[in-house]
Motif scaffolding. Sequence first.
Motif, PDB file in Angstrom:
ATOM      1  N   PHE A 158       0.827  -1.208   0.000  1.00  0.00           N
ATOM      2  CA  PHE A 158       0.000   0.000   0.000  1.00  0.00           C
ATOM      3  C   PHE A 158       0.864   1.262   0.000  1.00  0.00           C
ATOM      4  O   PHE A 158       0.552   2.244  -0.656  1.00  0.00           O
ATOM      5  CB  PHE A 158      -0.937  -0.009   1.215  1.00  0.00           C
ATOM      6  N   GLU A 159       1.978   1.253   0.743  1.00  0.00           N
ATOM      7  CA  GLU A 159       2.821   2.447   0.912  1.00  0.00           C
ATOM      8  C   GLU A 159       3.847   2.657  -0.189  1.00  0.00           C
ATOM      9  O   GLU A 159       4.392   3.749  -0.309  1.00  0.00           O
ATOM     10  CB  GLU A 159       3.574   2.376   2.247  1.00  0.00           C
ATOM     11  N   GLU A 160       4.130   1.640  -0.989  1.00  0.00           N
ATOM     12  CA  GLU A 160       5.226   1.729  -1.962  1.00  0.00           C
ATOM     13  C   GLU A 160       5.154   2.975  -2.846  1.00  0.00           C
ATOM     14  O   GLU A 160       6.176   3.594  -3.123  1.00  0.00           O
ATOM     15  CB  GLU A 160       5.262   0.476  -2.849  1.00  0.00           C
ATOM     16  N   LYS A 161       3.963   3.376  -3.256  1.00  0.00           N
ATOM     17  CA  LYS A 161       3.841   4.536  -4.139  1.00  0.00           C
ATOM     18  C   LYS A 161       4.183   5.851  -3.439  1.00  0.00           C
ATOM     19  O   LYS A 161       4.365   6.864  -4.094  1.00  0.00           O
ATOM     20  CB  LYS A 161       2.453   4.597  -4.764  1.00  0.00           C
ATOM     21  N   PHE A 162       4.310   5.837  -2.110  1.00  0.00           N
ATOM     22  CA  PHE A 162       4.631   7.053  -1.362  1.00  0.00           C
ATOM     23  C   PHE A 162       6.102   7.122  -0.950  1.00  0.00           C
ATOM     24  O   PHE A 162       6.541   8.128  -0.404  1.00  0.00           O
ATOM     25  CB  PHE A 162       3.747   7.160  -0.113  1.00  0.00           C
ATOM     26  N   ILE A 163       6.845   6.070  -1.186  1.00  0.00           N
ATOM     27  CA  ILE A 163       8.262   6.051  -0.793  1.00  0.00           C
ATOM     28  C   ILE A 163       9.059   6.881  -1.786  1.00  0.00           C
ATOM     29  O   ILE A 163       9.000   6.644  -2.992  1.00  0.00           O
ATOM     30  CB  ILE A 163       8.792   4.605  -0.726  1.00  0.00           C
ATOM     31  N   LYS A 164       9.790   7.856  -1.269  1.00  0.00           N
ATOM     32  CA  LYS A 164      10.605   8.733  -2.104  1.00  0.00           C
ATOM     33  C   LYS A 164      11.989   8.882  -1.478  1.00  0.00           C
ATOM     34  O   LYS A 164      12.125   8.915  -0.263  1.00  0.00           O
ATOM     35  CB  LYS A 164       9.948  10.107  -2.227  1.00  0.00           C
ATOM     36  N   GLU A 165      13.003   8.989  -2.326  1.00  0.00           N
ATOM     37  CA  GLU A 165      14.366   9.234  -1.856  1.00  0.00           C
ATOM     38  C   GLU A 165      14.476  10.706  -1.457  1.00  0.00           C
ATOM     39  O   GLU A 165      14.143  11.589  -2.246  1.00  0.00           O
ATOM     40  CB  GLU A 165      15.364   8.941  -2.972  1.00  0.00           C
ATOM     41  N   THR A 166      14.908  10.962  -0.230  1.00  0.00           N
ATOM     42  CA  THR A 166      15.127  12.338   0.219  1.00  0.00           C
ATOM     43  C   THR A 166      16.377  12.376   1.091  1.00  0.00           C
ATOM     44  O   THR A 166      16.864  11.344   1.541  1.00  0.00           O
ATOM     45  CB  THR A 166      13.945  12.879   1.051  1.00  0.00           C
ATOM     46  N   LYS A 167      16.861  13.579   1.351  1.00  0.00           N
ATOM     47  CA  LYS A 167      18.000  13.760   2.257  1.00  0.00           C
ATOM     48  C   LYS A 167      17.535  13.898   3.702  1.00  0.00           C
ATOM     49  O   LYS A 167      18.335  13.878   4.614  1.00  0.00           O
ATOM     50  CB  LYS A 167      18.798  14.995   1.844  1.00  0.00           C
TER      51      LYS A 167
END
Length: 88
Positions: free
Chosen positions: A32-41
């Motif tokens: 469910f969460e995969e689409k919200f995972i983003k690379e950030t600092k």
Amino acid sequence: EESEKFFNHDRVPTGLLSGKKTKFAIDDALKFEEKFIKETKEDGARRFAWIFPSEISSEYKEEKAWFELNFELPKGCYATELISELIH
């Protein structure tokens, strides 16, 4: 047993704030969460999906027709959202 853990705030749903130190969900929740995972600092975090206000008190001042509600919320929570849900 699980309901007791919930009432002790030991089992609550959380929301994802992506970041390099975020603890990600597992199994079906991860799907469910995969689409919200983003690379950030940023570090990232998880926030409770439900909040638990504390130090709740109220007072009605009849001479002013005024209702006062006092409470404390955890860091990162918005009082306007809680009030909106209460009057909803």
